[in-house]
Scaffold this motif. Structure first.
Motif, mmCIF file in Angstrom:
data_model
loop_
_atom_site.group_PDB
_atom_site.id
_atom_site.type_symbol
_atom_site.label_atom_id
_atom_site.label_comp_id
_atom_site.label_asym_id
_atom_site.label_seq_id
_atom_site.Cartn_x
_atom_site.Cartn_y
_atom_site.Cartn_z
ATOM 1 N N GLY A 103 0.831 -1.205 0.000
ATOM 2 C CA GLY A 103 0.000 0.000 0.000
ATOM 3 C C GLY A 103 0.861 1.249 0.000
ATOM 4 O O GLY A 103 1.781 1.385 -0.794
ATOM 5 N N VAL A 154 -7.116 1.168 4.268
ATOM 6 C CA VAL A 154 -6.795 1.667 2.937
ATOM 7 C C VAL A 154 -5.296 1.953 2.792
ATOM 8 O O VAL A 154 -4.709 1.718 1.746
ATOM 9 C CB VAL A 154 -7.667 2.902 2.601
ATOM 10 C CG1 VAL A 154 -7.438 4.024 3.593
ATOM 11 C CG2 VAL A 154 -7.417 3.384 1.181
ATOM 12 N N GLU A 181 -3.328 -1.117 2.072
ATOM 13 C CA GLU A 181 -3.798 -1.906 0.947
ATOM 14 C C GLU A 181 -3.641 -1.223 -0.401
ATOM 15 O O GLU A 181 -3.309 -1.840 -1.393
ATOM 16 C CB GLU A 181 -5.275 -2.290 1.142
ATOM 17 C CG GLU A 181 -5.433 -3.455 2.101
ATOM 18 C CD GLU A 181 -6.758 -3.438 2.822
ATOM 19 O OE1 GLU A 181 -7.693 -2.777 2.323
ATOM 20 O OE2 GLU A 181 -6.858 -4.055 3.896
ATOM 21 N N GLN A 182 -3.894 0.094 -0.421
ATOM 22 C CA GLN A 182 -3.848 0.784 -1.705
ATOM 23 C C GLN A 182 -2.727 1.799 -1.752
ATOM 24 O O GLN A 182 -2.558 2.582 -0.824
ATOM 25 C CB GLN A 182 -5.162 1.526 -1.931
ATOM 26 C CG GLN A 182 -6.239 0.651 -2.498
ATOM 27 C CD GLN A 182 -7.518 1.422 -2.618
ATOM 28 O OE1 GLN A 182 -7.490 2.613 -2.918
ATOM 29 N NE2 GLN A 182 -8.626 0.768 -2.358
ATOM 30 N N HIS A 206 -3.598 9.169 0.975
ATOM 31 C CA HIS A 206 -5.048 9.035 0.984
ATOM 32 C C HIS A 206 -5.705 10.093 1.862
ATOM 33 O O HIS A 206 -6.872 10.416 1.693
ATOM 34 C CB HIS A 206 -5.453 7.652 1.501
ATOM 35 C CG HIS A 206 -5.013 6.540 0.606
ATOM 36 N ND1 HIS A 206 -5.356 6.476 -0.717
ATOM 37 C CD2 HIS A 206 -4.219 5.457 0.841
ATOM 38 C CE1 HIS A 206 -4.817 5.388 -1.266
ATOM 39 N NE2 HIS A 206 -4.112 4.770 -0.337
#
Ligand SMILES: Nc1ncnc2c1ncn2[C@@H]1O[C@H](COP(=O)(O)OP(=O)(O)OP(=O)(O)O)[C@@H](O)[C@H]1O
Ligand SMILES: Nc1ncnc2c1ncn2[C@@H]1O[C@H](COP(=O)(O)OP(=O)(O)O)[C@@H](O)[C@H]1O
Ligand code: SF4
Ligand code: SF4
Ligand SMILES: [Mg+2]
Ligand SMILES: [Mg+2]
Lengths: 360, 308, 338
Positions: C297, C312, C315-316, C333
């Motif tokens: 991520g 998030v 993961e991303q 993010h």
């Protein structure tokens, strides 16, 4: 601030080399109170490290303390015998160096090295020393201290090695810790952590600190008092706030203005001190700074000024002093320019845009 | 305006005579007495050696001038003669003039010493440079080949080569050159690998320096020091290897003597007349010492940081 | 001084961007560890505009020098493009690559290692002129002297060797060498880091003067953020092989959008005791992870004070997108939300 811990009086340390006598420390007097943090700043080669090594009587060959007194709690360190000096180093005063890797033994476990530092001084029993190691590593905030005591130095990162060095320095609860460029080799983020740590240790343990650095920002961050050295001499000394607000020696003034600040938008130019520091085998006559000083007057070239009181607790070694310099002279000193002539000429002679590439 | 960035205030526009590494090295070399002395000895030896071969009659010029005898005429009655006006260094077991034999030997031994080192320099230096400079598969290939060469006993290889070329003066040169380059190749490769990583090489590439020029102007001068030392030590080694070959019967055949042959021969009669070993021995030692001085002098001269 | 003002009026091409790095990668394989590699530069996008100074900062080992060597084509890219003046230089070789070096130069970090100890200063400065056959031999000698004068050295020093100079003087020689061919773009990799404070100020001033005089474009790499802020128009921050934020030098200091930028800036001491008493550095957890095996991520998530992990952040991978001020991009993010 309390009683005087260390008092250095007219210290002279010289190196007897084939090129002549290097006057590395040339009449330095300073003192540190218990629990105080003192900064020593100056360009490289001005004698900061040698001053510190002299205090510990660790001056390397062919150097020697040729004159002066070093009083620690009323006793003269220069007159200590071998046992006394061994006891003094580590027990009363500890030193941490710039490059932690060169001062840690690479083939011995970190924990054991710290333990050795304690048992060597008979301050703590062997069993107490062993339990203290983990405690010390925790105190310098090495994560997972219990398991890392068994690591070798190369398994530590640069920041952790410096922490281990500090732990070793603190092992015998010295009353003075001398740190020579303790963060120069480290990254900014790690440097910030080490500064933070040193601040806390000073507050929690009341250990006095002598911080040797060329980084003015570090001094502002860590120290109460600062000594500015140039060519083996102290040129200015005083409380940090005062020196930063109103430096009186032109060297201090230039040094403070030669570094950009991260919290300020770009102001025109940095003040650069032209030329190079003097050769200490053959320093200039008069004020040692005069060949590089923007405010030099005739007298400076012949007579050397003494350290004189310029404000409460602040002394400076200068005939002129910054407060007496005219504003336009200050402005002129700031505006140092490129030789425009040379630049224009070069441009006029600039080669044609497309050149042939030499084959090969 | 004051030029605060420290511009030299007074500009003297006399263009100074441009010097470079090689001219400076020559100046530094000349200041080194031992090196200059060594070079002088070598030059004298070369002149003496040439005189012993030209004109191409036995004993050459020196015999014609009656300074020496000639190296081949035997005079068995006069074997092991003491030094005299006719034979300044006396004679050998067959009564041949020693001095003329030593001077003739110089022509062979010096040629072997020098030519073999030049061969080694080109083969070993070239292979080492290529391996170090190109790296990757070129390096792998060349270094495996070098390892294989290294694995064979040297003398055996020399024998194989000499046998292959047929025994002659020149085949010995080539054989020695073909066998003894291995050490130098490894040395040069190591040097080049470390120099290649230096920032100044990167800087040279950045200023548009082409590969060949990079090698000639940066890699070669900076790796030359240890190479010179290795080569100067190689000279006596080559001289003695030739002697060993003669001993095995494949070197320079008598009656044409080389120093090595003379020493080997002299061993036989060392108790009868130690001078048979001592004089050529001195010649070899003097050569070795001279080349060592010259080599050290060259190495220092090529290092601008050396304070003489 | 704004970038727009400094852009040379004579620029024929309309493109204000001089150099574009497009999704560049550089992986150094670790021999003997099938497939493992040090991911020194791991997907970098960057633009450098004509006449500006772009500062590049980050902790040691984050890939700054490697990126500099990709930009100058001293190292081949593993993947990606470097477009200089409209030309992809990653595909150039030999003579055509050397021709690019007429316009693009580099000042190196170590003033002691970057000058050939066996060449005189004259030869060092003449080498680029020789390589590009600039002028006659006599012209070249003169130009060497002019160059020395330009960087504040005595023009008669041509026959001296590098070891006869101090660190600051050597760095000036390195600068003179970079200027010899009149480049339009210079990469300065830690060009002042090895120098003492007063000498550092001399070199910084010199770099600024030269930029004004010759309309140079700089990529200025350093770990000292104060120096970078002083010299740069825009600043890019790198972390573990990626650029995590780019913005104008004031925006990045006043309104950092990426938590790493904020932590980095907060950790820099200021030479002012009054400010220092108030400053509260943000301590980062742990240490920089290994570039062999960067975290999943967002690669900053194990140390990020505002990370949502697991979630998030772990993961991303956050893309580099506009956040905050005009001309500011950040890869987070939760940009600006701290
Ligand atoms: N030739 C190489 N082979 C293997 N790894 C390399 C090589 N060059 C660089 N690296 C690795 O790549 C990463 C980035 O290196 P780089 O030199 O670009 O860092 P940097 O940010 O400039 O650091 P510093 O401030 O210490 O110079 C590091 O982990 C480094 O160890
Ligand atoms: N071993 C030595 N031999 C000769 N001179 C030395 C030696 N160590 C230090 N000096 C000289 O002493 C002076 C002060 O050095 P030092 O205290 O190490 O400087 P700093 O710590 O301020 O960088 C310098 O001029 C240096 O050259
Ligand atoms: S005494 Fe003179 S030369 Fe020295 S610092 Fe003061 S003004 Fe400058
Ligand atoms: S994406 Fe998540 S982990 Fe990464 S910087 Fe932003 S908040 Fe931190
Ligand atoms: Mg020091
Ligand atoms: Mg770097």
């Amino acid at each position: 601030m309390g009683q005087i811990l260390l008092q250095v009086d007219d210290l002279h340390t010289q190196f007897f080399t084939s090129r002549g006598v290097v006057r590395a420390v040339d009449g330095v007097s300073l003192h540190i109170d218990a629990g105080e943090t003192l900064g020593i700043v100056g360009e490289s080669g001005c004698g900061k490290t040698i001053t510190a090594l002299s205090i510990l009587r660790l001056v390397p060959d062919p150097g020697r303390i040729t004159a002066g007194k070093i009083m620690f709690r009323g006793r003269d360190v220069t007159k200590f015998d071998d046992d006394e000096i061994r006891d003094f180093r580590g027990n009363d005063v500890a030193m941490i160096f710039q490059d932690p890797m060169t001062s840690l033994n690479p083939v011995t476990k970190v924990g054991f090295q710290i333990e050795e530092a304690m048992t060597a001084h008979n301050r703590f029993s062997a069993s107490l020393a062993r339990t203290r190691v983990v405690e010390l590593l925790k105190r310098v905030r090495v994560p997972a201290a219990e398991s890392r005591v068994k690591d070798y130095p190369h398994q530590f990162s640069g920041g952790m090695r410096q922490r281990a060095m500090i732990a070793m320095g603190l092992a015998n609860e010295p009353s003075l810790l001398i740190a020579d460029e303790p963060t120069t080799a480290l990254d900014v983020t790690v440097q910030a952590q080490i500064i933070q740590l040193m601040k806390q240790l000073n507050r929690e343990l009341g250990t006095a600190m002598m911080l040797i650095t060329h980084n003015m920002a570090l001094v502002a961050s860590l120290c109460q008092r600062v000594v500015v050295m140039y060519a083996g001499r102290i040129v200015e000394e005083g409380p940090v706030e005062q020196i930063f607000k109103s430096p009186q020696h032109p060297y201090t003034w230039s040094l403070l203005r030669s570094v950009p600040r991260v919290d300020e938008a770009r102001k025109d130019r940095l003040v650069s001190i032209h030329g190079l520091p003097p050769d200490l085998t053959n320093p200039p006559p008069g004020c040692k700074f005069h060949p590089r000083c923007p405010f030099v007057i005739d007298r400076c070239k012949i007579d050397e000024p003494g350290l004189s009181e310029v404000a409460a607790n602040q002394v400076a070694r200068c005939w002129v002093l910054m407060r007496n310099v005219k504003d336009e002279d200050v402005a002129a000193a700031k505006a140092s320019a490129l030789s425009l002539d040379a630049a224009k000429k070069l441009k006029a002679e600039a080669p044609p845009e497309v050149g042939t590439v030499a084959g090969g | 305006m004051a030029t605060a960035i420290g511009i030299a205030q007074q500009v003297d526009w006399d263009v100074p005579e441009q010097t470079g590494l090689w001219s400076d090295a020559w100046v530094r070399f000349r200041r080194n007495r031992l090196a200059v002395g060594g070079l002088a000895v070598i030059i004298v030896m070369i002149v003496l050696a040439i005189g012993a071969r030209l004109p191409a009659t036995p004993g050459g010029l020196w015999h014609i001038l009656h300074i020496t005898g000639d190296p081949v005429s035997q005079d068995v009655v006069n074997s092991y003669a003491l030094p005299s006006l006719q034979h300044p260094l006396g004679t050998d077991i067959l009564g041949r003039d020693q001095l003329s034999r030593i001077l003739y030997g110089a022509s062979i031994s010096l040629t072997i010493g020098i030519v073999v080192q030049i061969l080694i320099l080109f083969i070993g230096g070239g292979i080492g440079m290529a391996a170090g400079y190109f790296g990757g598969w070129v390096d792998n290939l060349l270094m495996r080949f070098t390892d294989i060469m290294y694995a064979f006993p040297d003398l055996l290889l020399v024998l194989v080569f000499v046998a292959a070329f047929g025994p002659s003066f020149w085949s010995i040169f080539i054989a020695l050159g073909l066998v003894y380059w291995v050490g130098l190749a490894r040395l040069v490769r190591g040097q080049v690998l470390s120099i290649k990583e230096k920032e100044y090489v990167e800087a040279a590439i950045m200023t548009g320096t082409a590969p060949l020029k990079l090698i000639v102007k940066h890699l070669v001068p900076n790796s030359l020091g240890p190479v010179i030392v290795t080569l100067t030590f190689g000279i006596p080694a080559a001289i003695f290897t030739e002697a060993a070959l003669s001993f095995l019967g494949i070197g320079i055949r008598p009656p044409e003597p080389s120093w090595g042959v003379m020493i080997e021969d002299g061993y036989g009669g060392i108790f009868a007349d130690p001078r048979q070993v001592i004089f050529p021995g001195i010649a070899v030692a003097l050569t070795m010492l001279s080349f060592t001085f010259v080599g050290d002098g060259l190495r220092d001269a090529l290092d601008p940081r050396m304070k003489r | 001084m704004q970038a727009a003002e400094k852009a040379p009026a004579t620029a024929v091409k309309a493109d204000p961007v001089l150099l574009r790095v497009k999704n560049a990668y550089k992986h150094f394989p670790i021999s003997g560890f099938g497939g493992l590699a040090v991911r020194a530069v791991d997907g970098v996008d960057l633009e450098i505009r004509r006449g500006e100074t772009l500062g590049l900062v980050g902790e040691s080992g984050c890939g700054k020098s490697t990126l500099a060597r990709l930009i100058t084509a001293l190292l081949p890219v593993t993947a990606g493009k470097v477009v200089f003046d409209g030309q992809d230089i990653t595909t150039l070789k030999g003579r055509r690559l050397r021709r690019i070096r007429r316009k693009m130069q580099m000042i190196f970090q170590d003033p002691f290692a970057s000058l050939d100890p066996r060449m005189t200063v004259g030869d060092i400065l003449q080498e680029p002129l020789d390589n590009f056959s600039i002028g006659s031999v006599r012209d070249r000698r003169r130009r060497v002297q002019e160059l020395l004068r330009l960087v504040g050295l005595n023009p008669n020093f041509t026959n001296r060797y590098p070891h006869e100079f101090s660190g600051g003087q050597r760095q000036r020689i390195g600068i003179a060498r970079a200027l010899a061919v009149n480049p339009s773009f210079i990469v300065c990799d830690e060009a002042v880091s090895a120098l003492d404070v007063s000498i550092q100020a001399q070199i910084i001033n010199l770099l600024q003067d030269l930029q004004n005089e010759f309309q140079l474009t700089y990529l200025f790499i350093a770990h000292d953020l104060a120096v970078v802020r002083h010299l740069s128009d825009r600043i890019a921050v790198m972390y573990l092989g990626k650029v995590v934020e780019t913005a104008g030098r004031n925006d990045i200091y006043e309104r950092p959008q990426h938590p790493y930028t904020k932590a980095l800036l907060s950790s820099i001491p200021v030479p002012d005791p009054a400010v220092e008493r108030e400053r509260a550095p943000i301590a980062l957890k742990g240490e920089i992870p290994s570039p062999v095996n960067p975290p999943s991520g967002c690669r900053f998530h194990p140390r990020c004070p505002i990370a949502r992990a697991p979630g998030v952040c772990s993961e991303q991978e956050p893309p580099l997108e506009p956040h905050g001020a005009r001309d500011q991009v950040a890869a987070c993010h939760f940009a600006g939300q701290f």
